[in-house]
Write a protein that holds these residues in place. Structure first.
Motif, PDB file in Angstrom:
ATOM      1  N   GLY A  32       0.804  -1.211   0.000  1.00 30.78           N
ATOM      2  CA  GLY A  32       0.000   0.000   0.000  1.00 30.78           C
ATOM      3  C   GLY A  32       0.837   1.261   0.000  1.00 30.78           C
ATOM      4  O   GLY A  32       0.459   2.276  -0.608  1.00 30.78           O
ATOM      5  N   PRO A  73      -5.687   0.027  -3.037  1.00 30.27           N
ATOM      6  CA  PRO A  73      -5.785   1.493  -2.957  1.00 30.27           C
ATOM      7  C   PRO A  73      -5.951   2.160  -4.316  1.00 30.27           C
ATOM      8  O   PRO A  73      -6.693   3.145  -4.444  1.00 30.27           O
ATOM      9  CB  PRO A  73      -4.455   1.896  -2.293  1.00 30.27           C
ATOM     10  CG  PRO A  73      -3.521   0.781  -2.601  1.00 30.27           C
ATOM     11  CD  PRO A  73      -4.352  -0.457  -2.644  1.00 30.27           C
ATOM     12  N   THR A 123      -9.521   1.493  -5.698  1.00 29.34           N
ATOM     13  CA  THR A 123     -10.481   2.295  -4.948  1.00 29.34           C
ATOM     14  C   THR A 123     -10.463   3.742  -5.422  1.00 29.34           C
ATOM     15  O   THR A 123     -11.518   4.367  -5.620  1.00 29.34           O
ATOM     16  CB  THR A 123     -10.170   2.228  -3.445  1.00 29.34           C
ATOM     17  OG1 THR A 123     -10.274   0.865  -3.002  1.00 29.34           O
ATOM     18  CG2 THR A 123     -11.118   3.094  -2.648  1.00 29.34           C
TER      19      THR A 123
END
Length: 352
Positions: free
Chosen positions: A226, A284, A287
């Motif tokens: 991430g 991430p 999204t």
């Protein structure tokens, strides 16, 4: 003393609610409570199945029900909070969470919940712990946060308008393609959580403590991916990096599938790390790709994305529960399917 930042959260009343240390702690606790309530009982699943006179597969089906209920709740939370504010839904949800955790801690069998059972250590204590954490978060929310959505900003949206908004998002490839990719890859993560206790404890003989340490180690893989994702996206673009993440996840899933028969701990760990690394890149970026074009519909888009993720988590956990005598094989199949579907969804988005 905590020094407030320049950022603030809108709230009813004359002054804004600034993002101080206590506020961030409460918000982080609320965000982490759902994951904690799932992960804290994973090492206890074999013991839980034995105590409740049920099979491990049956316990896996219960987990699927948890995720599906979570998915339905996601569809309501955005519109409800937009209409009636944040405080009531948060505190109401925490109250239901606490009540459910207490009932689970006192359950004498898996289908039916009882009200009288001698309390003891083990998995019952896990549910009692998360219930206590939920209570503490409710008290902290009332004290530190309160209402953050003033009445003059609330939208009186009708159920029909909400449904039409969800339908429009579901038809828009800018949203549904990356949202579906993220959802299936996250679904594979929860399938991994559900199937791994049977692999590591049932087949490889790890203890509950060792399983807990294994799960703790996987957190660092996802965290590192991430942190790496935005840097890679800045250089090569979010869509390209997310697609590469799907490929990395697919390699790990195929490795797990090929080595399902007789693989050791090191091989299993390596395959899982590859999948989690790829998932950590996709999550991430996918999204951001899904929500970015819909800032005016942020509440609806976030709710629909959350519902898709939990629905995929429930479905894939159920599939992983059909493991029979080879949970590693079932997990490899589920993760492979998740990676292929995610890659296909991102490919469709790039072609449009």
């Amino acid at each position: 003393m905590n020094t407030p930042t320049s950022l603030s959260v809108a709230r009813s009343g004359p002054t804004p609610l600034r993002l101080s240390g206590p506020l961030l702690a409460v918000l982080a606790g609320l965000a982490a409570l759902g994951a904690l309530s799932t992960n804290i009982i994973l090492p206890a699943l074999p013991r839980m199945a034995s105590d409740l006179r049920a099979s491990t597969d049956d316990v896996g089906w219960v987990q699927s029900g948890f995720f599906l209920a979570f998915a339905v709740g996601q569809l309501f939370v955005g519109p409800v909070s937009d209409r009636w504010g944040r405080r009531a839904p948060v505190l109401g949800g925490l109250a239901l969470f606490i009540a459910g955790s207490v009932l689970c801690a006192w359950a004498p069998t898996l289908p039916l919940l009882g009200s009288a059972m001698e309390y003891g250590p083990g998995w019952c204590a896990s549910f009692a712990l998360v219930a206590l954490l939920g209570l503490l978060l409710a008290l902290a929310y009332m004290t530190v946060v309160g209402e953050t959505h003033p009445s003059d900003r609330r939208a009186a949206t009708t159920p029909g308008e909400v449904l039409r908004g969800y339908a429009a998002l579901a038809r828009d490839a800018r949203f549904i393609s990356p949202a579906f990719a993220v959802s299936v890859i996250i679904g594979g993560l929860y399938a991994f959580f559900a199937a791994t206790p049977a692999v590591l404890m049932g087949r490889m003989g790890l203890s509950a403590l060792q399983l807990g340490l294994f799960f703790a180690g996987t957190v660092f893989v996802v965290f590192a991916a991430g942190m790496l994702a935005p840097r890679l996206a800045h250089r090569w673009g979010a869509a390209r990096v997310a697609g590469a993440g799907c490929v990395v996840a697919l390699v790990g899933a195929l490795a797990l599938l090929v080595g399902a028969e007789g693989s050791g701990l090191a091989y299993f760990t390596g395959a899982v790390v590859l999948y989690l690394l790829g998932m950590g890149l996709v999550n991430p970026l996918g999204t951001a790709m899904a929500l970015g074009p819909f800032s005016r519909q942020a509440g609806l888009a976030s709710s629909l994305l959350g519902a898709l993720q939990m629905a995929c988590a429930g479905g894939m956990t159920a599939l992983a529960s059909l493991a029979g005598r080879n949970p590693a094989m079932a997990l490899g199949l589920v993760l492979t399917a998740a990676s292929v579907l995610a890659l296909a969804a991102l490919t469709v988005r790039r072609q449009r």
